[in-house]
Design a protein around this motif. Sequence first.
Motif, PDB file in Angstrom:
ATOM      1  N   VAL A  25      -5.014   5.509  -8.181  1.00 24.73           N
ATOM      2  CA  VAL A  25      -5.279   4.685  -6.996  1.00 24.73           C
ATOM      3  C   VAL A  25      -4.388   3.449  -7.007  1.00 24.73           C
ATOM      4  O   VAL A  25      -3.832   3.033  -5.980  1.00 24.73           O
ATOM      5  CB  VAL A  25      -6.769   4.302  -6.947  1.00 24.73           C
ATOM      6  CG1 VAL A  25      -7.011   3.241  -5.868  1.00 24.73           C
ATOM      7  CG2 VAL A  25      -7.630   5.523  -6.696  1.00 24.73           C
ATOM      8  N   ALA A  26      -4.220   2.846  -8.179  1.00 20.69           N
ATOM      9  CA  ALA A  26      -3.387   1.648  -8.273  1.00 20.69           C
ATOM     10  C   ALA A  26      -1.934   1.971  -7.909  1.00 20.69           C
ATOM     11  O   ALA A  26      -1.249   1.209  -7.219  1.00 20.69           O
ATOM     12  CB  ALA A  26      -3.481   1.073  -9.696  1.00 20.69           C
ATOM     13  N   VAL A  29      -1.639   2.469  -4.145  1.00 22.27           N
ATOM     14  CA  VAL A  29      -1.696   1.175  -3.454  1.00 22.27           C
ATOM     15  C   VAL A  29      -0.366   0.463  -3.564  1.00 22.27           C
ATOM     16  O   VAL A  29       0.159  -0.129  -2.605  1.00 22.27           O
ATOM     17  CB  VAL A  29      -2.845   0.311  -4.018  1.00 22.27           C
ATOM     18  CG1 VAL A  29      -2.758  -1.114  -3.480  1.00 22.27           C
ATOM     19  CG2 VAL A  29      -4.188   0.928  -3.667  1.00 22.27           C
ATOM     20  N   VAL A  32       2.177   2.113  -1.225  1.00 15.33           N
ATOM     21  CA  VAL A  32       1.922   1.726   0.173  1.00 15.33           C
ATOM     22  C   VAL A  32       2.428   0.323   0.438  1.00 15.33           C
ATOM     23  O   VAL A  32       3.025   0.030   1.478  1.00 15.33           O
ATOM     24  CB  VAL A  32       0.433   1.860   0.489  1.00 15.33           C
ATOM     25  CG1 VAL A  32       0.121   1.232   1.851  1.00 15.33           C
ATOM     26  CG2 VAL A  32      -0.002   3.317   0.463  1.00 15.33           C
ATOM     27  N   ILE A  33       2.177  -0.585  -0.514  1.00 19.71           N
ATOM     28  CA  ILE A  33       2.627  -1.972  -0.331  1.00 19.71           C
ATOM     29  C   ILE A  33       4.154  -2.038  -0.248  1.00 19.71           C
ATOM     30  O   ILE A  33       4.730  -2.744   0.581  1.00 19.71           O
ATOM     31  CB  ILE A  33       2.093  -2.850  -1.483  1.00 19.71           C
ATOM     32  CG1 ILE A  33       0.567  -2.991  -1.360  1.00 19.71           C
ATOM     33  CG2 ILE A  33       2.743  -4.234  -1.468  1.00 19.71           C
ATOM     34  CD1 ILE A  33      -0.072  -3.674  -2.536  1.00 19.71           C
TER      35      ILE A  33
END
Length: 241
Positions: A25-26, A29, A32-33
């Motif tokens: 998940v990290a 994320v 995406v950033i």
Amino acid sequence: MTEPSRTPKQLPREIYLRRRIAALVAILVLVVILIWAATALFSGSKEDPGAESQQAAASGTLTPSEDATSAVETTESTASEESTEPEAGEADKEEPTSEAKPAELTVDPSKTTCSLQDLKVMAKTNEDSVPAGKMPTFYLEVFNPTTEDCSIDLDEEQLRFEVYKMGSNERVWSDTDCYASVETGKQTFKSGETRYFQADWSRKRSEPGQCTEREEAEPGAYFLHTVIGENYSPALPFNLL
């Protein structure tokens, strides 16, 4: 004394799964950033041409390329419209007509009286070279260049057409040798007016009073005089073929 075991105690399977999921998940994320940051960076330096065109159309303004095209069309249209308008200084000029007279056929204000010799007599023909078997048509034009009307008695000052052989100046034919003149009696030639008279030649020779057994004029070069009294036109050359 018994030594403690150095083998690490194995964690439960559930804890390993949770840690892996958290790590994935990290990573997602972070990806995406990074994508969002890159998109924001590029969109700030480059605008969407489609959006610009839509905005320009909505606002009623033209893009630079459309404005250039419009300017060319406007220039061509203006040039076309202006070409149909009279140029400066030409608005008061009259268009030439079929009745316009050459410079030499103008009224001379200093001529306040008119006599036969004042009239301008001219010779014309329908063809410079007349084909064999065709009769020439001759024209007498007379113009009054004075400010007064001119009265001429054509019974006294005979109007006639005369043909001469080029080179020898031999008189070959006149319309009045065997027929009456095309115009007789008192005639008025008005100031500034041109009058026209016509005669056809049968291509046969003639002499005064000798009107039978007339010979054909041979092919060659001739010239025509049109005459009123003793006022002769300039010689007009022509050919019989």
